[in-house]
Scaffold this active site. Sequence first.
Site, PDB file in Angstrom:
ATOM      1  N   HIS A   2      -4.217  -5.773   6.219  1.00 47.96           N
ATOM      2  CA  HIS A   2      -4.670  -4.393   6.380  1.00 47.96           C
ATOM      3  C   HIS A   2      -5.413  -3.959   5.119  1.00 47.96           C
ATOM      4  O   HIS A   2      -5.090  -4.385   4.010  1.00 47.96           O
ATOM      5  CB  HIS A   2      -3.466  -3.482   6.644  1.00 47.96           C
ATOM      6  CG  HIS A   2      -3.837  -2.111   7.094  1.00 47.96           C
ATOM      7  ND1 HIS A   2      -4.241  -1.133   6.205  1.00 47.96           N
ATOM      8  CD2 HIS A   2      -3.873  -1.547   8.322  1.00 47.96           C
ATOM      9  CE1 HIS A   2      -4.509  -0.021   6.874  1.00 47.96           C
ATOM     10  NE2 HIS A   2      -4.295  -0.241   8.165  1.00 47.96           N
TER      11      HIS A   2
ATOM     12  N   GLU B 294      -5.311  -1.407   3.372  1.00 50.48           N
ATOM     13  CA  GLU B 294      -4.462  -0.829   2.330  1.00 50.48           C
ATOM     14  C   GLU B 294      -3.772  -1.920   1.519  1.00 50.48           C
ATOM     15  O   GLU B 294      -3.560  -1.758   0.307  1.00 50.48           O
ATOM     16  CB  GLU B 294      -3.442   0.127   2.969  1.00 50.48           C
ATOM     17  CG  GLU B 294      -4.105   1.383   3.518  1.00 50.48           C
ATOM     18  CD  GLU B 294      -3.289   2.115   4.553  1.00 50.48           C
ATOM     19  OE1 GLU B 294      -3.784   3.134   5.062  1.00 50.48           O
ATOM     20  OE2 GLU B 294      -2.167   1.672   4.867  1.00 50.48           O
TER      21      GLU B 294
ATOM     22  N   GLY C 291      -7.738   6.906   8.196  1.00 52.49           N
ATOM     23  CA  GLY C 291      -7.079   8.083   7.657  1.00 52.49           C
ATOM     24  C   GLY C 291      -8.006   9.190   7.207  1.00 52.49           C
ATOM     25  O   GLY C 291      -7.569  10.156   6.589  1.00 52.49           O
TER      26      GLY C 291
END
Length: 252
Positions: A95, A97, A173
């Site tokens: 991912h 992140e 996000g």
Amino acid sequence: MRRKIVAGNWKMNGSKDLSEKLVGSIRFEAESLDNGVEIVIIPPAIYIGDVLKQAQGALSVGVQNVGQWQSGAYTGEISSDMAKDAGCRYVLVGHSERRQLFGETDELVAAKVSSVLFSGLVVIVCVGETLEERESGQAESAVSSQVRTGLSLVAQGEWQNVVVAYEPVWAIGTGKTATSDDAQTMHAAIRSVLKDMGAPADEISLLYGGSVKADNAAALFAEPDIDGGLIGGASLVAKDFVSICRYFPAGT
């Protein structure tokens, strides 16, 4: 026919109470779905047992990350064998992140993919470009490089356990999302790369992630190379998450 998958990545959110109420509600709503979508819940590892209890076999469960090792002196890590032993079917790897905040490289992603497949689990490999790469015209080359390196250790007989999730970093996000045309273009490019690697590209499910919501899911899922979604914030609200799952018509 490729698997249709909608996976909810809770990230670092959740509690025992949320696991009970949210997953129970999703399971109840999912019982009325007749479109063949596989629903996957990916909570923080500490809540896997609570989620499995509420899923009752009607929903699949995954883990957000594993180490590249199967066992050893690696304090704080969990292995794909452990995830399987706990009852998981899916593992999220790479991912953005993890790449940005924890410095994970394409080579480390490849090692983790290999470990997950060795354990017999299904890996969801995340790829995606930054805003800078998109604005400089390097989006496809950046994503292609992530796919080629991240999946470089997949053996010919293991592709059935590989899923790729395209998540443009600039849309995660932020409330922004790629247009359905933009997403389809990148998914088609990913499928072309997979074909060039010798993978059974037309059989591999490709998911779109990046601020997927009920109001844009229908357009995204209507595209021919988008086989589902990796959902972040909306996966924490049962009604919103199930609404996204409903956007695959029966028989697709």
